[in-house]
Write an enzyme that holds these catalytic residues in place. Structure first.
Site, short mmCIF file in Angstrom:
data_model
loop_
_atom_site.label_atom_id
_atom_site.label_comp_id
_atom_site.label_asym_id
_atom_site.label_seq_id
_atom_site.Cartn_x
_atom_site.Cartn_y
_atom_site.Cartn_z
N ASP A 21 5.90 1.37 -1.91
CA ASP A 21 4.69 0.94 -2.62
C ASP A 21 4.28 -0.49 -2.29
O ASP A 21 3.68 -1.19 -3.11
CB ASP A 21 4.87 1.09 -4.15
N LYS A 24 1.34 0.02 2.13
CA LYS A 24 1.26 0.54 3.50
C LYS A 24 -0.06 1.26 3.76
O LYS A 24 -0.65 1.13 4.82
CB LYS A 24 2.44 1.51 3.77
N GLY A 48 3.07 7.98 -1.90
CA GLY A 48 1.73 7.90 -2.47
C GLY A 48 1.08 6.66 -1.89
O GLY A 48 1.46 5.55 -2.24
N HIS A 49 0.18 6.84 -0.94
CA HIS A 49 -0.43 5.70 -0.25
C HIS A 49 -1.88 5.55 -0.71
O HIS A 49 -2.72 6.41 -0.44
CB HIS A 49 -0.36 5.91 1.27
N GLN A 231 7.84 5.30 2.10
CA GLN A 231 8.92 4.67 1.34
C GLN A 231 9.14 3.23 1.85
O GLN A 231 8.22 2.63 2.37
CB GLN A 231 10.22 5.50 1.42
P1 GDP Z 1 2.10 2.26 -0.44
O1 GDP Z 1 2.88 3.42 -0.97
O2 GDP Z 1 2.93 1.30 0.30
O3 GDP Z 1 0.90 2.69 0.36
O4 GDP Z 1 1.54 1.48 -1.72
P2 GDP Z 1 0.90 2.15 -3.04
O5 GDP Z 1 -0.45 2.65 -2.71
O6 GDP Z 1 1.84 3.09 -3.67
O7 GDP Z 1 0.85 0.89 -4.00
C1 GDP Z 1 0.16 -0.26 -3.67
C2 GDP Z 1 -0.86 -0.56 -4.78
O8 GDP Z 1 -1.30 -1.90 -4.68
C3 GDP Z 1 -2.11 0.29 -4.69
O9 GDP Z 1 -2.57 0.56 -5.97
C4 GDP Z 1 -3.09 -0.60 -3.93
O10 GDP Z 1 -4.44 -0.31 -4.22
C5 GDP Z 1 -2.71 -1.96 -4.47
N1 GDP Z 1 -2.92 -3.08 -3.55
C6 GDP Z 1 -2.73 -3.13 -2.21
N2 GDP Z 1 -2.91 -4.39 -1.75
C7 GDP Z 1 -3.20 -5.15 -2.83
C8 GDP Z 1 -3.46 -6.54 -3.00
O11 GDP Z 1 -3.41 -7.35 -2.08
N3 GDP Z 1 -3.71 -6.97 -4.28
C9 GDP Z 1 -3.72 -6.12 -5.35
N4 GDP Z 1 -3.96 -6.62 -6.54
N5 GDP Z 1 -3.48 -4.80 -5.21
C10 GDP Z 1 -3.21 -4.32 -3.97
P1 IMO Z 2 5.72 5.26 -0.78
O1 IMO Z 2 5.54 5.84 0.60
C1 IMO Z 2 8.39 4.21 -4.03
C2 IMO Z 2 11.98 6.67 -4.52
C3 IMO Z 2 12.05 7.50 -5.79
C4 IMO Z 2 13.55 7.54 -5.99
C5 IMO Z 2 14.08 7.66 -4.57
C6 IMO Z 2 14.36 9.08 -4.13
O2 IMO Z 2 4.57 5.51 -1.68
O3 IMO Z 2 6.11 3.84 -0.70
P2 IMO Z 2 12.88 11.18 -3.46
O4 IMO Z 2 11.70 11.80 -4.10
O5 IMO Z 2 12.64 10.68 -2.08
O6 IMO Z 2 14.09 12.04 -3.54
O7 IMO Z 2 13.23 9.89 -4.37
O8 IMO Z 2 13.08 7.10 -3.74
N1 IMO Z 2 10.75 6.88 -3.71
C7 IMO Z 2 9.74 6.02 -3.65
N2 IMO Z 2 9.53 4.87 -4.32
N3 IMO Z 2 7.51 4.62 -3.09
C8 IMO Z 2 7.71 5.76 -2.40
O9 IMO Z 2 6.92 6.14 -1.39
C9 IMO Z 2 8.85 6.54 -2.70
N4 IMO Z 2 9.34 7.72 -2.24
C10 IMO Z 2 10.51 7.91 -2.86
O10 IMO Z 2 11.39 6.85 -6.85
O11 IMO Z 2 14.00 6.33 -6.52
MG MG Z 3 3.25 4.40 -2.80
#
Ligand code: GDP
Ligand code: IMO
Ligand code: MG
Length: 429
Positions: A21, A24, A48-49, A231
């Protein structure tokens, strides 16, 4: 020949350096403007991207984050595990947003399928662990990769053969036998199974091919590829905080096995990290803040999972863990995300080492730092709104001090700084 090879376009990589999270999705969407091909190489719908385009939020789980850039080809590589139901729903949502998917998504024949019973096994296994649970996203990731390495898995290529249903029934029966070993675990899979069967048939309208040839052909033709990690590095099955990890290799090495790309064809490695840390699920997190400061990071940063909605654990930036992640993947460029979340803090801290049983430790421990007490360096907060800034020189000097410190500690340059969720809220140096 050798000279030509040296000048050939390569596969650049985007990786999360923390526990996932990091942002990415946003970075891949930004960089995809310069890459005709984006490819996912591991993980599955546990990811979840989020991508925010003109204030509209899209969340991708399996589809590569290049899909919102016109003309970009998106590859789901052999290293990915796919739940057909989730993928179909995701595609429907993207198409509903007016984006063409059909001609721009290719799936590897070698990508494994997540069966309905994989999800049940994930749930049963987690329930049986009780307090020791991993905190899995319950998407069936662990059981699907177990069947892959156990040589029982079902692959996309199988979909195109006459034996598909027979193989499916065999594996399902095996799983039902395993589920019977969990006393008290009851389930009803009929509805999901029916949707699953419909979804696999529906996915046949996409190109399912041996993508290892496709990606190498692109490189031969001097077309650069961007590999998108899921991840984070500290969830890597080999080098993360085992057993509180996911079931794939999330570090740069995963690109080679997850796409069929040779090491010499890997170019830049973009390492993404938040200006602080978050973690979802169980496992060690030395800099976690279980106080009001952690709560404030969660509120200001909207730290709730894009896949499960769970609240994310929050804490200060951990440079012990970050240095490890940079080393393990050979990161060439750092990208700092969510810098704006720290705008209002009077002080900002970063851990530079730990104390473990009273002894100083500066390298990431094999157990992920169980019982480690962080040793912090403290910075005065910049107390300025960064969200409207688009050039590095305009950033406050106290923020630049923070950037310089992280660069000094990691030995790696921070090339981009994100200051808001939207696509254009990014500073490139
Ligand atoms: P990922 O799994 O690495 O793609 O990241 P996620 O989408 O799960 O979580 C990142 C969250 O941070 C999302 O809700 C984005 O919209 C938000 N986000 C990304 N870059 C920024 C930033 O620079 N500032 C803020 N406030 N939010 C951001
Ligand atoms: P993105 O791509 C954050 C964590 C789960 C748990 C562990 C194992 O959005 O960054 P799993 O479902 O793989 O068996 O879970 O890994 N986890 C993540 N945490 N971002 C993710 O993906 C994750 N994918 C798995 O919360 O701790
Ligand atoms: Mg994510």
């Amino acid at each position: 020949m050798l000279v030509t090879q040296n000048h050939m376009k390569k596969t650049d990589v985007v990786l999360g350096l923390q526990w996932g999270d990091e942002g990415k999705g946003k970075v891949v969407d930004c960089l995809a403007a310069d890459y005709p091909v984006v490819a996912r190489f591991q993980g599955g719908p546990n990811a979840g991207h989020s991508i925010s385009i003109r204030q509209q939020m899209h969340v991708l789980h399996t589809v590569p984050s290049g899909i919102f850039r016109a003309g970009v080809m998106n590859v789901i590589g052999n290293g990915v595990v796919v739940d057909p139901v989730i993928l179909s729903e995701e595609i429907a949502a993207i198409e509903a947003a007016g984006v063409e998917v059909a001609g721009r998504l290719v799936i590897s024949t070698r990508a494994h399928l997540i069966l309905p019973t994989h999800r049940l096994l994930d749930a049963a296994s987690e329930a049986a662990k009780g307090a020791a649970k991993i905190g899995s996203t319950l998407k069936g990731i662990g059981p699907a990769y177990m069947d892959k390495t156990g040589r029982n898995g079902l692959r996309f290529g199988d979909l195109l053969t006459d034996q598909f249903l027979q193989k499916y029934q065999y594996l399902k029966a095996k799983h039902q036998g395993l589920l019977a070993q969990y006393p008290g675990f009851t389930y009803d899979m009929d509805e999901y199974e029916q949707r699953w069967m419909e979804a696999v048939q529906g996915l046949k309208r996409f190109r399912i091919t041996d993508t290892e040839f496709l990606v190498n052909d692109y490189l031969d033709k001097d077309i650069p590829i961007l590999a998108e990690g899921a991840q984070g590095s500290l969830l890597d099955i080999d080098f993360g905080s085992y057993p509180f990890v996911t079931s794939s290799n999330t570090m740069a090495a995963g690109v080679c096995t997850g796409l069929g790309i040779a090491p010499a064809r890997i170019g830049r490695v973009y390492g993404i990290f938040k200006a602080y840390c978050t973690r979802v699920g169980s496992g060690p997190f030395p800099t976690e803040l279980s106080d009001g400061t952690g709560e404030r990071l969660r509120t200001v940063g909207h730290e709730f999972g894009a896949t499960t909605g769970r609240s994310r654990r929050c804490g200060w930036l951990d440079l012990v863990a970050l240095r490890y992640a940079v080393m393990m993947s050979g990161v060439t460029d750092l990208i700092m995300m969510k810098s704006d979340v720290l705008d209002g803090f009077d002080t900002v801290k970063v851990a530079t080492s730990y104390l473990v049983d009273g002894r100083p430790v500066s390298t990431y421990p094999y157990d992920g730092g169980v019982g480690a007490v962080p040793v912090y360096t403290e910075f005065q907060g910049w107390k300025q709104d960064l969200t409207g800034i688009r050039d590095y020189d305009s950033l406050p000097s106290r923020f630049k001090d923070y950037v310089a410190f992280i660069e000094g500690e990691t030995g790696c340059r921070i090339r981009m700084i994100s200051v808001g969720p939207d696509r254009d809220a990014i500073i490139v140096r």
